[in-house]
Enzyme design. Structure first.
Site, PDB file in Angstrom:
ATOM      1  CG  ASP A  36      -2.077  -1.039   1.009  1.00 32.64           C
ATOM      2  OD1 ASP A  36      -2.076  -1.726  -0.022  1.00 32.64           O
ATOM      3  OD2 ASP A  36      -2.934  -1.153   1.900  1.00 32.64           O
ATOM      4  CG  ASP A 282     -12.232  33.146 -34.483  1.00 34.05           C
ATOM      5  OD1 ASP A 282     -11.992  33.152 -35.701  1.00 34.05           O
ATOM      6  OD2 ASP A 282     -11.900  32.238 -33.714  1.00 34.05           O
ATOM      7  N   GLY A 417     -12.523  29.315 -35.806  1.00 32.10           N
ATOM      8  CA  GLY A 417     -13.624  29.699 -36.681  1.00 32.10           C
ATOM      9  C   GLY A 417     -13.186  30.070 -38.082  1.00 32.10           C
ATOM     10  CG  LEU A 418     -10.601  33.429 -40.609  1.00 31.51           C
ATOM     11  CD1 LEU A 418     -11.882  33.901 -41.289  1.00 31.51           C
ATOM     12  CD2 LEU A 418      -9.715  34.625 -40.292  1.00 31.51           C
TER      13      LEU A 418
HETATM   14  S1  SF4 Z   1      -2.406  -6.842  -2.747  1.00 29.39           S
HETATM   15 FE1  SF4 Z   1      -3.767  -5.076  -2.702  1.00 29.39          FE
HETATM   16  S2  SF4 Z   1      -4.089  -4.689  -0.520  1.00 29.39           S
HETATM   17 FE2  SF4 Z   1      -2.279  -6.000  -0.686  1.00 29.39          FE
HETATM   18  S3  SF4 Z   1      -0.537  -4.622  -0.732  1.00 29.39           S
HETATM   19 FE3  SF4 Z   1      -1.103  -5.024  -2.842  1.00 29.39          FE
HETATM   20  S4  SF4 Z   1      -2.494  -3.348  -3.341  1.00 29.39           S
HETATM   21 FE4  SF4 Z   1      -2.360  -3.417  -1.121  1.00 29.39          FE
END
Ligand code: SF4
Lengths: 517, 432
Positions: A36, A282, A417-418
């Site tokens: 994460d 324009d 436009g033009l």
């Molecule tokens: S599997 Fe999913 S929840 Fe686990 S570390 Fe990877 S991204 Fe995060």
């Protein structure tokens, strides 16, 4: 279970990270597995932040699950406090830790010590990023400002700006622009939060007369609480576009007890060029161009209003991905007489764009890619943030300078436009053959291939190519290539509805007459 | 953290220090695996976080309907209101309808699916029966509680090996090269093998899912990547013996690696020297071009892909750089023993480091170049350090002779860039 190839919003703990990363002196301990930690790169790579976000991850592993992941969490909190000495500690769990039920809040409050700790409940399997950000900001504001006294003599012309956040779409420049406008109107900005604020700044929020809510998806819940607790009113106009900025300034001037002024004499309004540009000859060709708008609800609604009411486009589709604001989005869609699209499935958005045949798409980076595939010009108006949404130059979306930016960035992808007029005049010249797009379009649309046939195939696949007489086909080729796809589609639809076969030159002009009514 | 000297690296008793690690989870390897196996689709059974990780790490690739997705678990799945297996079947149904070109569906386990003990292998077996013969279904774990970054590939390859039985009639391959490399690199090695007279070889993973090499007791295998511990074990369980070598990074590594293969297949020295002479020379020249930039420079490597010991060995032996610290998220001691033995004595090798303390050590050592992940790079740049994103070593073709110069260039580029920006005439004038 939901199939997702791509998502507009991250999990709620990323929302919490955005609040922590916006503020000073706040640290977040996140009970989470090692992977994460990818979320750090959102800040350091996309926004090019010069420091890692103030987040400590516990990074527990499978073998810890049999022992005590709670111990790991406690240790991570202690280490974070020792190392970063934050004024305030947020604690929460990511999706995996939520399943462990370690109760980070309970564990952290049992730690003792003198750093205030705010536990966050972020239900990962129900909620998403915006919700997580709003919840975190609300909890922070409550914790810091709760129990504070509102002074008796709050100056009426004082306010806070609420909502700007790390990884927000152009938030950095919006704040500069709006703060400048407020100051020009004699209104003092006490605090901007969460971006750049400390916990002490949050505690002082009740010392201003009212709150300016720029991003309701982040700040509305906090603003509502401040209203309830301290009777502090908050603004509801989003100052995107010149007209909305006039309305916004009228709203804040009323809240600040300042006299009403005509739009043109509002301090700051002189910077607006977009209104004049939209009126210049324009811009005639912009009239009723079909625009499909999608993004976070607040930006989508505001952008649709600018497109329709300030630039004279016609809205052919309006949608948003954050369900929390579905009601507002539906109301706005009704304003424009289109079906509201509330979804976080980009494949559904792609289908809607294909079906509504827009000439311009205003969307997120995802819609930019969809539009690219469909060879429709596009401008980006909303998060999720992408490295391109952090331009080096000053580029607000809000206020009068923001309106100028909108005019440039929405109109430039279109044919001038033009230029459009000249192309039609010289269509038989070799430079203007079918595969030569206007030079300035290179950056926005890919090299022409044979997309019209492909696009036509989606609507009336049966009545295509063979059903045209050679003369009609030739006549069709005289229409400039950038409108030819539309002419072909309309003619084929017209013919199919009436059972006309084959399509002749007359059918084509009948269809043209029919659709131009 | 384990700090070990190369000579006692087989001690295996070193302690690990707790603290935050800053590494990707194994899901991330889907980003190159799905490009490699061109008819496979990777379906992560996980959370919104997993989906967000994939799109954040994959960047722009996501926009061109990729062959990976996430089945995001929701409240009702966890509360038992919906049967997870039925829900998964419905998601898979939607997927195969949308993508009839898919020949192999790979279910990838994540932290949430593992914490709730969702039996992905069983789900894969059930779906395999349902979708056969058009589409095979298999599974492995890419979760962050079990794997880091490249270990996802390791688990995937191990699962392919475990399922490669049952091809009747087919002869086992004599040589299997395990580990994802760019197609162009595989083609170069194929030509070299052929010139060496080795005709019967196969790469793992294959480019098409139905071409998983058949493995028998007579098969010999060699790893092209150092992080393939589980794959090596799975292969060895089927009988084949591993050809031991350092890894084919740089001219020295590539020569050693090819030479180990040549020896195992009884290729004469003379023939070997003749075959590798020209590409070897080219590699040396290409590296020499960047050597002045790297020679004597002090490099600090943060843990990322497990390629770090091999990269450090390359830097030391072929560019003349000096190594301050080699971090690796995991050390397969047996597989990288050869690499560590080449490093000069005293180079600290750290496994499972606390990122905060490692950042402190790095700053204190004031290196000339920091090899680190995307989360750390810009903050270090802002502090004035030159950095190289380590993720590129997993994505870019760096193996083999023809890429040896590119590998050197990856390290040299940040230093060259600094020189370009700092030595530009305008800067010089302003400073003079
Ligand atoms: S599997 Fe999913 S929840 Fe686990 S570390 Fe990877 S991204 Fe995060």
């Amino acid at each position: 279970m939901k199939l997702a190839m791509w998502t507009y919003e991250g999990p709620p703990h990323v929302g919490a990270m955005r609040i922590a990363a916006s503020m000073k002196d706040v640290h977040l301990v996140l009970h989470a597995p090692q992977g994460d930690t990818y979320a750090d790169l959102l800040f350091t790579m996309i926004a090019r932040d010069k420091a890692r976000p103030p987040v400590t991850y516990t990074t527990f592993q499978a073998r810890d699950l049999s022992g005590s992941t709670a111990d790991i969490f406690r240790q991570a909190c202690r280490d974070a406090i020792d190392r970063f000495r934050p004024g305030l500690l947020l604690v929460s769990a990511s999706c995996t830790a939520e399943l462990l039920q370690d109760d980070p809040g309970g564990l952290a409050s049992a730690l003792g010590g003198d750093v205030p700790i705010i536990p966050l409940e972020l239900p990962s399997y129900q909620k998403k990023e915006f919700w997580g950000a709003a919840e975190t900001f609300y909890r922070l504001v409550r914790a810091c400002a709760g129990g504070q006294q509102r002074p008796e003599d709050v100056p009426a012309n004082s306010c806070n700006i609420l909502g700007p956040t790390a990884l927000g779409f152009r938030n950095r420049d919006d704040v500069t622009e709006i703060a400048g406008l407020l100051e020009a109107n004699g209104i003092a900005v006490r605090c901007v939060a969460p971006l750049g604020a400390t916990p002490a700044d949050l505690a002082a929020l009740p010392q201003a007369a009212f709150n300016v809510v720029l991003y309701p998806e982040i700040a509305e819940s906090a603003a509502r609480w401040l209203q309830k607790t301290f009777a502090m009113p908050y603004t509801t106009t989003i100052p995107i576009g010149a007209k909305a900025t006039h309305a916004f300034l009228a709203e804040v001037r009323a809240l600040a007890g300042l006299p009403r002024l005509e739009p043109a004499s509002l301090p700051g309004a002189q910077a607006d060029r977009s209104a004049w540009y939209a009126r210049s000859v324009d811009s005639n060709y912009l009239t009723n161009k079909r625009v499909f708008v999608f993004g976070d609800a607040a930006h989508a609604i505001a952008s649709a209003r600018v497109a329709a009411n300030e630039f004279g486009f016609r809205i052919c589709g309006l949608g948003g991905y954050n369900r929390e604001f579905a009601r507002e989005l539906r109301a706005a869609a009704a304003e424009f007489g289109v079906e509201p699209l509330v979804t976080d499935d980009h494949l559904e958005v792609e289908d809607a764009i294909t079906a509504s045949q827009p000439e311009l798409v205003l969307g997120t980076q995802m819609e930019r890619h969809i539009a690219k595939r469909l060879r429709i010009p596009c401008a980006v108006i909303s998060a999720p943030a992408h490295v391109q949404d952090f331009p080096a130059r000053y580029s607000p979306q809000m206020g009068f300078e923001g309106a100028n930016v909108l005019f440039d960035s929405w109109v430039h992808p279109l044919m001038m436009g033009l230029e459009e007029h000249l192309l039609a005049m010289f269509r038989d010249d070799f430079e203007f053959h079918d595969n030569a797009a206007a030079s300035h379009l290179a950056a926005h649309s890919p090299a022409p291939a044979a997309p019209q046939a492909a696009a036509a195939g989606t609507t009336t696949a049966t009545a295509s190519a063979g059903a045209w007489t050679p003369d009609a086909e030739k006549e069709l080729c005289k229409i400039p290539f950038f409108v030819r796809g539309k002419a072909r589609r309309n003619t084929e639809r017209f013919a199919a509805e009436r059972g006309i076969h084959p399509i002749t030159v007359d059918t084509m002009y009948d269809a043209k007459a029919h659709f131009s009514r | 953290m384990t700090v070990l000297r190369p000579h006692d690296c087989d001690a295996g008793t070193a302690q690990r220090q707790r603290g935050q690690r800053e590494v990707f989870c194994g899901l991330t390897s889907i980003i190159w695996l799905h490009r490699k196996v061109q008819d496979a689709f990777f379906l992560v059974v996980g959370s919104r976080t997993c989906a967000h990780l994939l799109q954040s790490a994959a960047g722009v690739m996501v926009f061109s309907e990729p062959r990976f997705a996430t089945a995001i678990m929701e409240e009702r799945d966890l509360a038992g209101m919906a049967d997870m297996n039925d829900e998964l079947d419905a998601v898979v149904e939607r997927l195969v309808t949308r993508r009839p070109d898919i020949r192999m569906l790979v279910l990838v386990g994540s932290c949430p699916s593992e914490v709730i003990k969702f039996d992905l292998a069983r789900a894969a077996a059930r779906l395999d029966r349902r979708l056969a013969p058009d589409c095979r279904v298999t599974s492995y774990s890419g979760s962050g509680i079990e794997t880091t970054f490249t270990q996802g590939e390791d688990n995937f390859l191990a699962s392919l090996v475990e399922q490669s039985a049952g091809h009747d009639g087919q002869q086992p391959a004599r040589l299997v090269v395990a580990g994802c490399m760019a197609d162009v690199v595989e083609d170069q090695f194929s030509r070299l093998f052929e010139q060496l007279g080795i005709e019967d070889f196969a790469f793992l993973p294959p480019r098409r899912s139905n071409a998983v090499p058949v493995i028998g007791p007579q098969t010999r295998f060699i790893l092209a990547q150092p992080y393939l511990g589980a794959t090596a074990a799975a292969l060895q369980a089927r009988g084949p013996r591993r050809i031991d070598s350092i890894f084919p990074l740089g001219e020295v590594g590539t020569t050693a690696w090819l030479s180990a293969v040549a020896d195992a297949f009884g290729v004469s020295r003379a023939r070997f020297e003749q075959v590798v002479a020209a590409p070897r020379q080219r590699a040396r020249e290409a590296i020499a071009h960047y050597r002045p930039r790297l020679e004597g420079r002090r490099v600090f490597l943060f843990p990322d892909s497990q390629l770090e010991p091999s990269l450090a060995r390359f830097l030391v032996t072929e560019t003349g750089a000096r190594i301050v610290e080699v971090g690796s998220p995991y050390l397969h001691r047996e597989l990288v023993a050869g690499e560590l033995a080449i490093l000069p004595p005293g180079v600290p090798v750290s496994e499972v480091a606390d990122v905060e303390r490692q950042v402190d050590r790095c700053r204190a050592s004031d290196p000339d170049l920091i090899v680190c992940g995307l989360g750390l790079a810009n903050p270090f740049e802002a502090e004035g350090y030159a950095t190289k994103w380590s993720i590129e070593f997993a994505f870019a073709p760096i193996h083999g002779y023809e890429q040896a110069g590119d590998l050197a260039e990856l390290f040299a580029r940040p230093l060259i860039r600094r020189a370009v920006l700092d030595d530009a005439p305008a800067t010089r004038e302003a400073l003079s």
